[in-house]
Motif scaffolding. Sequence first.
Motif, PDB file in Angstrom:
ATOM      1  N   THR A  24       0.579  -1.067   0.142  1.00 49.18           N
ATOM      2  CA  THR A  24       0.280   0.011   0.363  1.00 49.18           C
ATOM      3  C   THR A  24       0.928   1.159   0.110  1.00 49.18           C
ATOM      4  O   THR A  24       1.758   1.365   0.257  1.00 49.18           O
ATOM      5  CB  THR A  24      -0.832   0.197   1.208  1.00 49.18           C
ATOM      6  N   LEU A  25       0.642   2.278   0.020  1.00 53.67           N
ATOM      7  CA  LEU A  25       1.032   3.310   0.097  1.00 53.67           C
ATOM      8  C   LEU A  25       1.395   3.763   0.873  1.00 53.67           C
ATOM      9  O   LEU A  25       2.450   4.068   1.430  1.00 53.67           O
ATOM     10  CB  LEU A  25       0.008   4.420  -0.695  1.00 53.67           C
ATOM     11  N   ALA A  26       0.466   3.719   2.223  1.00 56.15           N
ATOM     12  CA  ALA A  26       1.226   4.135   3.365  1.00 56.15           C
ATOM     13  C   ALA A  26       2.016   3.326   3.970  1.00 56.15           C
ATOM     14  O   ALA A  26       2.983   4.104   4.629  1.00 56.15           O
ATOM     15  CB  ALA A  26      -0.277   3.540   4.581  1.00 56.15           C
ATOM     16  N   ALA A  27       2.890   1.768   3.622  1.00 55.63           N
ATOM     17  CA  ALA A  27       3.429   1.482   3.962  1.00 55.63           C
ATOM     18  C   ALA A  27       4.780   1.524   3.144  1.00 55.63           C
ATOM     19  O   ALA A  27       5.943   1.641   3.426  1.00 55.63           O
ATOM     20  CB  ALA A  27       3.468  -0.686   3.417  1.00 55.63           C
ATOM     21  N   SER A  28       4.594   1.663   1.411  1.00 53.03           N
ATOM     22  CA  SER A  28       5.013   2.356   0.904  1.00 53.03           C
ATOM     23  C   SER A  28       5.910   3.618   1.200  1.00 53.03           C
ATOM     24  O   SER A  28       7.617   3.611   1.473  1.00 53.03           O
ATOM     25  CB  SER A  28       4.956   2.405  -0.516  1.00 53.03           C
ATOM     26  N   ALA A  29       5.294   4.285   1.918  1.00 53.55           N
ATOM     27  CA  ALA A  29       5.960   5.913   2.473  1.00 53.55           C
ATOM     28  C   ALA A  29       6.455   5.476   3.606  1.00 53.55           C
ATOM     29  O   ALA A  29       7.684   6.265   4.509  1.00 53.55           O
ATOM     30  CB  ALA A  29       4.621   6.585   2.558  1.00 53.55           C
ATOM     31  N   ALA A  30       6.125   4.548   4.190  1.00 55.64           N
ATOM     32  CA  ALA A  30       6.916   4.088   6.112  1.00 55.64           C
ATOM     33  C   ALA A  30       8.052   3.700   5.915  1.00 55.64           C
ATOM     34  O   ALA A  30       9.615   3.834   6.490  1.00 55.64           O
ATOM     35  CB  ALA A  30       5.694   3.703   6.888  1.00 55.64           C
ATOM     36  N   LEU A  31       7.989   2.750   4.790  1.00 60.74           N
ATOM     37  CA  LEU A  31       9.543   2.305   4.176  1.00 60.74           C
ATOM     38  C   LEU A  31      10.409   3.352   4.021  1.00 60.74           C
ATOM     39  O   LEU A  31      11.405   3.112   4.362  1.00 60.74           O
ATOM     40  CB  LEU A  31       9.374   0.913   3.620  1.00 60.74           C
ATOM     41  N   VAL A  32      10.032   4.265   3.110  1.00 61.57           N
ATOM     42  CA  VAL A  32      11.148   4.922   2.883  1.00 61.57           C
ATOM     43  C   VAL A  32      10.745   6.107   3.564  1.00 61.57           C
ATOM     44  O   VAL A  32      13.056   6.608   3.196  1.00 61.57           O
ATOM     45  CB  VAL A  32      10.391   6.047   1.416  1.00 61.57           C
ATOM     46  N   VAL A  33      10.719   6.434   3.886  1.00 61.29           N
ATOM     47  CA  VAL A  33      11.262   7.223   5.391  1.00 61.29           C
ATOM     48  C   VAL A  33      11.982   6.496   6.767  1.00 61.29           C
ATOM     49  O   VAL A  33      13.272   6.721   6.954  1.00 61.29           O
ATOM     50  CB  VAL A  33       9.911   7.938   6.507  1.00 61.29           C
ATOM     51  N   SER A  34      11.829   5.894   7.078  1.00 60.79           N
ATOM     52  CA  SER A  34      12.056   4.265   7.904  1.00 60.79           C
ATOM     53  C   SER A  34      13.856   4.522   7.117  1.00 60.79           C
ATOM     54  O   SER A  34      14.824   4.822   8.077  1.00 60.79           O
ATOM     55  CB  SER A  34      12.262   3.359   7.835  1.00 60.79           C
ATOM     56  N   MET A  35      13.811   4.375   5.537  1.00 60.94           N
ATOM     57  CA  MET A  35      15.656   4.345   5.198  1.00 60.94           C
ATOM     58  C   MET A  35      16.244   5.359   5.020  1.00 60.94           C
ATOM     59  O   MET A  35      17.362   5.934   5.325  1.00 60.94           O
ATOM     60  CB  MET A  35      15.276   4.076   3.536  1.00 60.94           C
ATOM     61  N   LEU A  36      15.060   6.567   5.108  1.00 63.03           N
ATOM     62  CA  LEU A  36      16.215   8.041   4.983  1.00 63.03           C
ATOM     63  C   LEU A  36      15.819   8.787   6.859  1.00 63.03           C
ATOM     64  O   LEU A  36      17.005   9.773   6.634  1.00 63.03           O
ATOM     65  CB  LEU A  36      14.809   8.385   4.370  1.00 63.03           C
ATOM     66  N   THR A  37      15.662   8.053   7.159  1.00 69.41           N
ATOM     67  CA  THR A  37      15.896   8.578   8.927  1.00 69.41           C
ATOM     68  C   THR A  37      17.841   8.656   9.672  1.00 69.41           C
ATOM     69  O   THR A  37      17.899   7.356   8.605  1.00 69.41           O
ATOM     70  CB  THR A  37      15.103   8.066   9.368  1.00 69.41           C
TER      71      THR A  37
END
Length: 94
Positions: free
Chosen positions: A2-15
């Motif tokens: 889902t879009l929310a899961a994808s967004a969470a994955l990207v945010v966790s990678m960039l933090t």
Amino acid sequence: MTLAASAALVVSMLTSCATINSGAALTEKGPIGPKVGEAQSTYFLGLWSSQGEQNNIKKAAENGGIKKVTQVEYIDQSVFFGLFIKHTTRVYGE
């Protein structure tokens, strides 16, 4: 995915994650010191540094106008799963 899961994955990678390793005081008694100096560099894959050997206690002391170093801290901030590491040497003194 889902879009929310994808967004969470990207945010966790960039933090980023930061660790602070405070060196022991270089003097036995007395205050840390009124002045602070820093030297920074960025490492890519732990192999290449943006500043070469310019991130050391001597350079940090010069940047802060410190003649007598009393405390040293090393701060590492990891970005994007450790591909980039921002290394800071911070010194205190007079």
